[in-house]
Design a protein around this motif. Sequence first.
Motif, PDB file in Angstrom:
ATOM      1  N   MET A   1       0.795  -1.349   0.112  1.00  0.00           N
ATOM      2  CA  MET A   1      -0.025   0.059  -0.036  1.00  0.00           C
ATOM      3  C   MET A   1       0.854   1.367   0.031  1.00  0.00           C
ATOM      4  O   MET A   1       1.729   1.171   0.882  1.00  0.00           O
ATOM      5  CB  MET A   1      -0.997   0.143   1.108  1.00  0.00           C
ATOM      6  CG  MET A   1      -1.893   1.155   1.254  1.00  0.00           C
ATOM      7  SD  MET A   1      -2.955   1.277   2.894  1.00  0.00           S
ATOM      8  CE  MET A   1      -3.896  -0.336   2.352  1.00  0.00           C
ATOM      9  N   ASP A   3       2.372   4.959   0.763  1.00  0.00           N
ATOM     10  CA  ASP A   3       2.443   5.603   2.146  1.00  0.00           C
ATOM     11  C   ASP A   3       1.592   6.406   2.141  1.00  0.00           C
ATOM     12  O   ASP A   3       0.970   6.697   3.111  1.00  0.00           O
ATOM     13  CB  ASP A   3       3.928   6.276   2.272  1.00  0.00           C
ATOM     14  CG  ASP A   3       5.054   5.336   2.252  1.00  0.00           C
ATOM     15  OD1 ASP A   3       4.765   4.171   2.498  1.00  0.00           O
ATOM     16  OD2 ASP A   3       6.358   5.809   1.909  1.00  0.00           O
ATOM     17  N   ASN A   6      -1.534   4.678   3.469  1.00  0.00           N
ATOM     18  CA  ASN A   6      -1.576   4.130   4.552  1.00  0.00           C
ATOM     19  C   ASN A   6      -1.559   5.066   5.565  1.00  0.00           C
ATOM     20  O   ASN A   6      -2.125   4.832   6.575  1.00  0.00           O
ATOM     21  CB  ASN A   6       0.025   3.366   4.657  1.00  0.00           C
ATOM     22  CG  ASN A   6       0.177   2.732   5.853  1.00  0.00           C
ATOM     23  OD1 ASN A   6      -0.400   1.614   6.086  1.00  0.00           O
ATOM     24  ND2 ASN A   6       0.885   3.211   6.699  1.00  0.00           N
ATOM     25  N   THR A   7      -1.175   6.314   5.444  1.00  0.00           N
ATOM     26  CA  THR A   7      -1.032   7.384   6.372  1.00  0.00           C
ATOM     27  C   THR A   7      -2.598   7.969   6.456  1.00  0.00           C
ATOM     28  O   THR A   7      -3.083   8.209   7.355  1.00  0.00           O
ATOM     29  CB  THR A   7      -0.100   8.706   5.882  1.00  0.00           C
ATOM     30  OG1 THR A   7       1.094   8.133   6.029  1.00  0.00           O
ATOM     31  CG2 THR A   7      -0.220   9.909   6.898  1.00  0.00           C
ATOM     32  N   PHE A  10      -4.607   5.008   8.176  1.00  0.00           N
ATOM     33  CA  PHE A  10      -4.389   4.358   9.293  1.00  0.00           C
ATOM     34  C   PHE A  10      -3.734   5.575  10.508  1.00  0.00           C
ATOM     35  O   PHE A  10      -3.177   5.332  11.553  1.00  0.00           O
ATOM     36  CB  PHE A  10      -3.452   3.425   9.614  1.00  0.00           C
ATOM     37  CG  PHE A  10      -4.075   2.253   8.656  1.00  0.00           C
ATOM     38  CD1 PHE A  10      -5.043   1.403   9.292  1.00  0.00           C
ATOM     39  CD2 PHE A  10      -3.381   1.906   7.477  1.00  0.00           C
ATOM     40  CE1 PHE A  10      -5.698   0.450   8.403  1.00  0.00           C
ATOM     41  CE2 PHE A  10      -3.879   0.746   6.749  1.00  0.00           C
ATOM     42  CZ  PHE A  10      -5.061  -0.028   7.023  1.00  0.00           C
ATOM     43  N   TRP A 164       0.437   0.873  17.259  1.00  0.00           N
ATOM     44  CA  TRP A 164      -0.430   1.607  16.487  1.00  0.00           C
ATOM     45  C   TRP A 164      -1.553   2.481  17.423  1.00  0.00           C
ATOM     46  O   TRP A 164      -1.986   3.425  17.209  1.00  0.00           O
ATOM     47  CB  TRP A 164      -0.819   0.971  15.330  1.00  0.00           C
ATOM     48  CG  TRP A 164      -1.957   1.605  14.574  1.00  0.00           C
ATOM     49  CD1 TRP A 164      -1.758   2.609  13.516  1.00  0.00           C
ATOM     50  CD2 TRP A 164      -3.520   1.548  14.668  1.00  0.00           C
ATOM     51  NE1 TRP A 164      -3.231   2.812  13.031  1.00  0.00           N
ATOM     52  CE2 TRP A 164      -4.160   2.572  13.512  1.00  0.00           C
ATOM     53  CE3 TRP A 164      -4.116   0.610  15.348  1.00  0.00           C
ATOM     54  CZ2 TRP A 164      -5.340   2.412  13.765  1.00  0.00           C
ATOM     55  CZ3 TRP A 164      -5.652   0.778  15.376  1.00  0.00           C
ATOM     56  CH2 TRP A 164      -6.314   1.634  14.289  1.00  0.00           C
ATOM     57  N   SER A 176       0.655   5.434  11.895  1.00  0.00           N
ATOM     58  CA  SER A 176       0.539   4.542  10.746  1.00  0.00           C
ATOM     59  C   SER A 176       1.546   3.571  10.300  1.00  0.00           C
ATOM     60  O   SER A 176       1.282   2.696   9.541  1.00  0.00           O
ATOM     61  CB  SER A 176      -0.166   5.369   9.566  1.00  0.00           C
ATOM     62  OG  SER A 176       0.937   6.458   9.233  1.00  0.00           O
ATOM     63  N   ALA A 180       2.160  -0.395   8.410  1.00  0.00           N
ATOM     64  CA  ALA A 180       2.212  -0.426   6.852  1.00  0.00           C
ATOM     65  C   ALA A 180       2.665  -1.848   6.424  1.00  0.00           C
ATOM     66  O   ALA A 180       2.224  -1.941   5.261  1.00  0.00           O
ATOM     67  CB  ALA A 180       3.597   0.687   6.802  1.00  0.00           C
ATOM     68  N   ASP A 181       3.132  -2.768   6.822  1.00  0.00           N
ATOM     69  CA  ASP A 181       3.537  -3.891   6.365  1.00  0.00           C
ATOM     70  C   ASP A 181       2.632  -5.199   7.124  1.00  0.00           C
ATOM     71  O   ASP A 181       2.948  -6.363   6.697  1.00  0.00           O
ATOM     72  CB  ASP A 181       4.914  -4.510   6.457  1.00  0.00           C
ATOM     73  CG  ASP A 181       5.310  -4.436   8.130  1.00  0.00           C
ATOM     74  OD1 ASP A 181       4.561  -4.112   8.709  1.00  0.00           O
ATOM     75  OD2 ASP A 181       6.249  -5.132   8.319  1.00  0.00           O
ATOM     76  N   ILE A 184      -3.199  -7.581   4.308  1.00  0.00           N
ATOM     77  CA  ILE A 184      -4.172  -6.861   3.927  1.00  0.00           C
ATOM     78  C   ILE A 184      -5.489  -7.082   4.839  1.00  0.00           C
ATOM     79  O   ILE A 184      -6.625  -6.257   4.973  1.00  0.00           O
ATOM     80  CB  ILE A 184      -4.651  -7.252   2.318  1.00  0.00           C
ATOM     81  CG1 ILE A 184      -5.698  -6.209   1.909  1.00  0.00           C
ATOM     82  CG2 ILE A 184      -4.869  -8.675   2.247  1.00  0.00           C
ATOM     83  CD1 ILE A 184      -5.540  -4.960   1.954  1.00  0.00           C
ATOM     84  N   LYS A 187      -5.629  -5.007   7.697  1.00  0.00           N
ATOM     85  CA  LYS A 187      -6.058  -3.795   7.330  1.00  0.00           C
ATOM     86  C   LYS A 187      -7.341  -3.523   6.883  1.00  0.00           C
ATOM     87  O   LYS A 187      -8.168  -2.712   7.527  1.00  0.00           O
ATOM     88  CB  LYS A 187      -5.107  -3.030   6.074  1.00  0.00           C
ATOM     89  CG  LYS A 187      -3.470  -3.206   6.320  1.00  0.00           C
ATOM     90  CD  LYS A 187      -2.737  -2.620   5.338  1.00  0.00           C
ATOM     91  CE  LYS A 187      -1.507  -2.536   5.770  1.00  0.00           C
ATOM     92  NZ  LYS A 187      -0.415  -1.737   4.554  1.00  0.00           N
TER      93      LYS A 187
END
Length: 239
Positions: A1, A3, A6-7, A10, A164, A176, A180-181, A184, A187
């Motif tokens: 995803m 950055d 992702n930011t 999250f 997080w 966030s 990040a990793d 899915i 997420k």
Amino acid sequence: MPDFFNTLLFGIYPYIALAVLILGTVVRYDREPYTWRSGSSQLLRRKQLVWGSVLFHVGVLVIFFGHLFGLLTPIAIFDALGISHGAKQLLAIVAGGVAGIMAIVGATLLVHRRLFDARVRAASSPTDTMIIVLLWIQLALGLLTIPISLQHLDGEEMVKFMNWAQGIFTFNGAASAYVADASIIFKLHLVLGLTILLLFPFTRLVHMLSVPLRYLWRPGYQVVRERNRRAAQTRLPAE
């Protein structure tokens, strides 16, 4: 995803969801107090409702408090208590798995009742149907995270989500990055959970905040209308 996304999802979306949750709930309670109810259809298909409701509510309560304490309790406290990350991960898998199965079985009964009983469907609003379906999907996503968690029994994956969640509540601008990793599935589970919080003030879920806890410590007996009964007896004409 990327950055940016992702930011956005999250790092920024959590604050939007929490702000709407708090402000929306306060405004609804102030401006539309008569809509603050569960809207029960308990007279219709009651047996299925009872089984579904009990399983769903017990399972969801265990999951809710498990997530609340599991994610927001500082890691240092677990370390001080001698609870390893792996032990905490295993507890979350077992307890969360049992509670998740209970909750999704209950939710399935409730969804079936609401969608396939014409009388219940007619008595339901679109938001009633939408929220129970979203909760079912959320529970399914939660159960789908278990096989992934079993691949990380050292508990380090869970530590990422703890960092997080605690980062969000401590206004850590880099929170966030901790997820990040992440898979899915995790997420999707997080985003849908935040979306449910966002929708909370506009649905029947608000009745959760009106649990009559005072009944837990009230006396076990009550004197009901004793004075009125005696007054009525004194007014009865003599035979």
